[in-house]
Design a protein around this motif. Structure first.
Motif, short mmCIF file in Angstrom:
data_model
loop_
_atom_site.label_atom_id
_atom_site.label_comp_id
_atom_site.label_asym_id
_atom_site.label_seq_id
_atom_site.Cartn_x
_atom_site.Cartn_y
_atom_site.Cartn_z
N THR A 160 0.69 -1.00 -0.22
CA THR A 160 -0.21 -0.18 0.58
C THR A 160 0.91 1.18 -0.18
O THR A 160 1.39 1.45 0.82
N TYR A 161 0.93 2.25 -0.73
CA TYR A 161 1.48 2.97 -0.96
C TYR A 161 0.21 4.75 -0.90
O TYR A 161 -0.38 4.44 -1.04
N VAL A 162 1.18 5.53 0.24
CA VAL A 162 0.15 6.47 0.96
C VAL A 162 1.15 7.05 0.39
O VAL A 162 1.57 7.51 1.07
N THR A 163 0.34 9.29 0.23
CA THR A 163 0.91 10.36 -0.07
C THR A 163 -0.13 11.04 0.28
O THR A 163 -1.47 11.10 0.17
N LEU A 164 0.59 12.00 1.65
CA LEU A 164 -0.13 12.41 2.67
C LEU A 164 0.61 13.81 1.87
O LEU A 164 2.26 14.07 2.38
N HIS A 165 -0.23 14.79 2.27
CA HIS A 165 -0.08 16.29 1.83
C HIS A 165 -0.23 16.90 2.68
O HIS A 165 0.08 17.92 3.04
N ARG A 219 4.56 2.50 1.34
CA ARG A 219 5.55 3.85 1.68
C ARG A 219 4.71 4.23 2.01
O ARG A 219 3.45 4.67 1.00
N LEU A 220 5.32 5.54 2.34
CA LEU A 220 4.29 6.76 2.56
C LEU A 220 4.79 7.63 2.29
O LEU A 220 6.24 8.35 2.33
N PHE A 221 4.10 8.98 1.58
CA PHE A 221 5.00 9.85 0.41
C PHE A 221 5.01 11.31 1.24
O PHE A 221 3.84 11.53 1.33
N VAL A 222 5.78 11.56 1.47
CA VAL A 222 5.67 13.31 2.26
C VAL A 222 6.37 13.92 1.28
O VAL A 222 7.47 13.83 1.10
N ARG A 278 7.52 14.74 11.51
CA ARG A 278 6.09 14.89 12.07
C ARG A 278 5.78 13.04 12.81
O ARG A 278 5.65 12.41 13.47
N LEU A 279 5.86 12.40 11.76
CA LEU A 279 6.22 10.44 11.03
C LEU A 279 6.96 9.97 12.08
O LEU A 279 6.38 9.43 12.39
N ARG A 280 7.96 10.73 12.15
CA ARG A 280 9.49 10.27 12.88
C ARG A 280 8.90 10.26 14.53
O ARG A 280 9.07 9.64 15.00
N GLU A 288 11.03 3.77 8.79
CA GLU A 288 11.88 2.78 7.66
C GLU A 288 10.90 2.72 6.42
O GLU A 288 11.86 2.54 5.28
N ASN A 289 9.42 3.47 6.94
CA ASN A 289 8.29 3.04 5.20
C ASN A 289 7.96 4.32 4.90
O ASN A 289 7.58 5.05 3.83
#
Length: 170
Positions: free
Chosen positions: A1-6, A33-36, A44-46, A52-53
């Motif tokens: 699953t790939y997610v782009t977080l705007h 994978r999480l794309f930012v 913020r994700l850390r 890792e993703n």
């Protein structure tokens, strides 16, 4: 699953529960994978234990020198307007376009020569056409149609950049 977080910052409280990625951190951890788009997003994700993703993909920026705004205004026949406020993006709900139109009507009180240049193309989804009609109706209701140019067809990127270079603020 790939997610782009705007957006990764916490949102406003809704019904007493603030929207937060913290609520779905475990599920996000299971994504491939999480794309930012910014270092702030990565940080913020850390803080949520997600490292890792996470992949940083900054918003693209063209290496482009805009022409002088006065020259563009002259070519577009907009030299009698000012300031010029621009908007760009798909014409879809949630972009804040009705709010922009209302705000622009207020700007006209102190800047009667202002122009709103809306380069907001239709999106293939049905709600895009509904949003366009909502915006057109609002422009008419507020009596500001002589001070708003709404370009809702798809325009090539180089032409968009040219049009927006006539603006004082976007």
């Amino acid at each position: 699953t790939y997610v782009t977080l705007h957006r990764t910052a916490d949102g406003e409280a809704d019904e007493g529960v603030p929207p937060s990625l913290r609520q779905i951190a475990a599920a996000l951890g299971g994504c491939t994978r999480l794309f930012v788009h910014s270092i702030g997003d990565v940080e913020r994700l850390r803080e949520l234990g997600l490292t890792e993703n996470v992949a940083l993909i900054p918003h693209g920026a063209l290496d482009w020198t805009p022409p002088p705004p006065d020259a563009v205004r002259l070519l577009l026949g907009l030299q009698c307007f000012g300031p010029i406020v621009g908007s760009f993006g798909f014409m879809i709900p949630g972009k804040g376009l009705p709010e922009l139109i209302h705000s622009f009507a207020l700007i006209l009180r102190s800047h009667p020569r202002a122009l709103l240049l809306m380069v907001n193309s239709d999106h293939p989804y049905e709600n895009s056409q509904q949003e366009r009609e909502r915006c057109r109706s609002l422009i008419q209701q507020l009596g500001i149609d002589s001070r708003v140019r709404l370009l809702d067809e798809f325009i090539e990127p180089d032409e968009v950049l040219f049009l927006l270079s006539a603006c004082d603020v976007i």
